[in-house]
Design an enzyme around this catalytic site. Sequence first.
Site, mmCIF file in Angstrom:
data_model
loop_
_atom_site.group_PDB
_atom_site.id
_atom_site.type_symbol
_atom_site.label_atom_id
_atom_site.label_comp_id
_atom_site.label_asym_id
_atom_site.label_seq_id
_atom_site.Cartn_x
_atom_site.Cartn_y
_atom_site.Cartn_z
ATOM 1 N N CYS A 1 28.367 -93.821 35.080
ATOM 2 C CA CYS A 1 28.809 -93.854 36.472
ATOM 3 C C CYS A 1 28.318 -95.118 37.180
ATOM 4 O O CYS A 1 28.910 -95.528 38.179
ATOM 5 C CB CYS A 1 28.372 -92.602 37.210
ATOM 6 S SG CYS A 1 26.617 -92.248 37.118
ATOM 7 N N TYR B 1 36.221 -97.311 42.164
ATOM 8 C CA TYR B 1 36.498 -95.896 42.415
ATOM 9 C C TYR B 1 38.009 -95.679 42.453
ATOM 10 O O TYR B 1 38.515 -94.678 41.941
ATOM 11 C CB TYR B 1 35.866 -95.445 43.740
ATOM 12 C CG TYR B 1 34.363 -95.504 43.743
ATOM 13 C CD1 TYR B 1 33.600 -94.443 43.264
ATOM 14 C CD2 TYR B 1 33.682 -96.618 44.241
ATOM 15 C CE1 TYR B 1 32.216 -94.491 43.272
ATOM 16 C CE2 TYR B 1 32.296 -96.674 44.257
ATOM 17 C CZ TYR B 1 31.571 -95.612 43.763
ATOM 18 O OH TYR B 1 30.208 -95.670 43.772
ATOM 19 N N GLU C 1 23.488 -104.834 31.385
ATOM 20 C CA GLU C 1 24.744 -104.957 30.650
ATOM 21 C C GLU C 1 25.448 -106.295 30.903
ATOM 22 O O GLU C 1 26.495 -106.551 30.314
ATOM 23 C CB GLU C 1 25.689 -103.814 31.029
ATOM 24 C CG GLU C 1 25.183 -102.456 30.616
ATOM 25 C CD GLU C 1 26.191 -101.348 30.881
ATOM 26 O OE1 GLU C 1 27.395 -101.645 31.045
ATOM 27 O OE2 GLU C 1 25.769 -100.177 30.911
#
Length: 175
Positions: free
Chosen positions: A135, A104, A162
């Site tokens: 996100c 973040y 992923e």
Amino acid sequence: MLAFTYFDTCLGWMGVMGSLNGLRRIILPQESKEAVFNQIVNCGCAAENHVPSFFGDLPHRLRCYLEGEAVDFSDKLDFSGSTSLQQSVWHVTRTIPYGETRSYGWVSNQLDLPGAARAIGRALSNNPLPIVVPCHRVITSDGSLGGFAFGLEFKEFLLRLEGCSWRRPARLKSG
């Protein structure tokens, strides 16, 4: 004009909505096409606007992604109704490569807003285009997952899909 379609995937039914300006919303896997349809209608799309051809091969690419394929989602996006901060956060988040994560804090630094990690988290929690705006690739600075509007189990699933790594929290000892 808003258009939509829904389609089956290996995880359940998904939906997409868009306008002439681009993709506007993705409905993540649900148990039935009726559940997806209800969410689409609740977002203001009329039932008669079911136009599968409007989205080209996007349903196919989303299916492939959920089956573990690295897929390009360079689709045009319509962020109507969102704030400039949300749009900026989502644009930066789209630059995070498949199979990688960022914090973040990294996102806030990219926007030249140091210390705005919480505001970044709030913007990401309102992301209408999960997967296309990845996100799930944003984690905390200590390497743990942080939050996810669609549930931490789904965030873990996407990151595992992923091949990403993150720090799992230590298990609490029962005492």
